[in-house]
Design an enzyme around this catalytic site. Structure first.
Site, PDB file in Angstrom:
ATOM      1  N   HIS A 125      -7.010  11.135  -7.761  1.00 20.06           N
ATOM      2  CA  HIS A 125      -6.090  11.042  -8.911  1.00 20.06           C
ATOM      3  C   HIS A 125      -4.775  10.365  -8.543  1.00 20.06           C
ATOM      4  CE1 HIS A 125      -8.391  14.730 -10.713  1.00 20.06           C
ATOM      5  NE2 HIS A 125      -9.056  13.605 -10.819  1.00 20.06           N
ATOM      6  N   GLY A 193      -9.995  25.445  -3.845  1.00 15.64           N
ATOM      7  CA  GLY A 193      -8.835  25.475  -4.739  1.00 15.64           C
ATOM      8  C   GLY A 193      -8.943  24.591  -5.947  1.00 15.64           C
ATOM      9  N   SER A 195     -10.497  24.406 -10.061  1.00 17.99           N
ATOM     10  CA  SER A 195     -11.117  25.131 -11.181  1.00 17.99           C
ATOM     11  C   SER A 195     -12.399  24.430 -11.615  1.00 17.99           C
ATOM     12  CB  SER A 195     -10.134  25.193 -12.366  1.00 17.99           C
ATOM     13  OG  SER A 195      -9.815  23.860 -12.771  1.00 17.99           O
ATOM     14  N   ALA A 237      -6.663  29.884   0.107  1.00 20.81           N
ATOM     15  CA  ALA A 237      -7.024  28.900   1.135  1.00 20.81           C
ATOM     16  C   ALA A 237      -6.240  29.102   2.427  1.00 20.81           C
ATOM     17  CB  ALA A 237      -6.766  27.503   0.580  1.00 20.81           C
TER      18      ALA A 237
END
Ligand code: BV8
Ligand code: ZN
Length: 262
Positions: A125, A193, A195, A237
């Site tokens: 991203h 980590g 969703s 994490a």
């Protein structure tokens, strides 16, 4: 055998065969570095409307508004430092050496994997720390965080924008192609980590499973992936990954890999 030990045994066995240990990370791995996640309690999208600040339409409608949001994000990312979760992934790369590929595919835009020492990071991203021009090919990752005026302009006169992928925008073609190839080649995919809601990143663990990889999920909350994972490590994490690396150490060259995370 605990779930952490089972996960470590799976990683050690796949690594012994030279199979890639591929990590796919989301905002959760940076939570303990002080960068808020996007969804869930206190998430960024509970305070900002992604339509207005994280889409090209929202940017075009009001570039100053989108920049005010991203300026806040850049500040948080710049102020953050890698946590033991990031460091543990960088350790796995060192511990397994060059014979086992350990790419990190991240949805995160905070640059913390690189800061932790991971050398093969695929930014699906983009990066909040990088800025690019909306017209020419100017790009920079060392512009000041505070621009005198918002929205900032390029020397060519056009608007600058954060070099991130907004909703409705295509991911960098070469990066998502490489990520797909790693998912297909993986012996293990560590899914940490995330969703697992944003596409196409969320499809990568399914690609890996279909291609025969073993999936280990690290997340304090269950996700749609949890039922499909070979091992689910239900915790943060910054705790789970160092424990996993230490257990992995028991398999590598016989002694515990002393992963000191200061
Ligand atoms: C695309 C930059 C082709 C933002 C981001 C309908 C219309 C239009 C598009 C779509 C549509 N339906 C689906 C789509 C595709 C869309 C999408 O998936 N939407 C979802 C929301 C349904 N995807 C796209 O638009 C992508 N482009 O598909 O192009 C196309 C084009 C047009 C139409 C169709 C397709 C682009 C996606 C990228 C968007 N950009 N970020 C900015 O900075 O401005 S997405 C954003 O979500 C972040 O990048 C983030 O990383 C990403 C994923 O979120 P997560 O990383 O998973 O973070 P999240 O907060 O959700 O979860 C955190 C997790 O961590 C939780 O599970 C939590 O339990 C856990 N956790 C918390 N603490 C810890 C922890 N885990 C471990 N340790 C802890 N301590
Ligand atoms: Zn320009």
């Amino acid at each position: 055998m605990t779930e952490v030990e089972r996960a470590a045994a799976i990683m050690a066995e796949q690594a012994a065969r030279g199979m890639p240990i591929v990590a796919l990370t989301g905002a959760g791995i940076s939570a303990e570095s002080g960068v808020p996640t996007f969804r869930g309690a206190g998430g960024i999208w509970t305070q900002h409307d992604p339509e207005r600040v994280a889409t090209i339409r929202g940017f075009r409608e009001d570039p100053a508004r989108a920049w005010a949001f991203h300026q806040q994000l850049r500040r948080m990312c710049r102020a953050a430092t890698p946590n033991p979760g990031h460091l543990a992934l960088a350790w796995i790369e060192v511990a397994l050496g060059d014979s086992v590929p350990t790419p990190v595919i991240t949805q995160n835009i905070d640059g913390l994997h690189q800061a932790a020492g991971s050398r093969d990071v695929l930014e699906l991203h983009g990066s909040a720390l990088r800025v690019r021009c909306t017209a020419c090919d100017y790009r920079s990752d060392d512009l000041p965080d505070e621009f005198e005026e918002l929205p900032p302009h390029c020397h060519c006169g056009a608007l600058l924008r954060p070099d991130v992928v907004w909703f409705g925008e295509m991911l960098p073609e070469a990066t998502i192609r490489r990520a797909h190839r790693w998912a297909e080649a993986a012996g293990v995919m560590l899914v940490i980590g995330t969703s697992a809601t944003v596409q196409p990143a969320a499809s990568l663990p399914v690609v890996a499973l279909r291609a025969g990889a073993e999936v280990i999920e690290v997340n304090p909350e269950p996700t749609a992936l949890t039922v499909m994972a070979d091992v689910a490590l239900p915790g943060p994490a910054a705790t789970m990954l160092p424990a996993l690396v230490s257990a992995l150490g028991d398999h590598l060259s016989g002694e515990t890999l002393d992963v000191r995370m200061e």
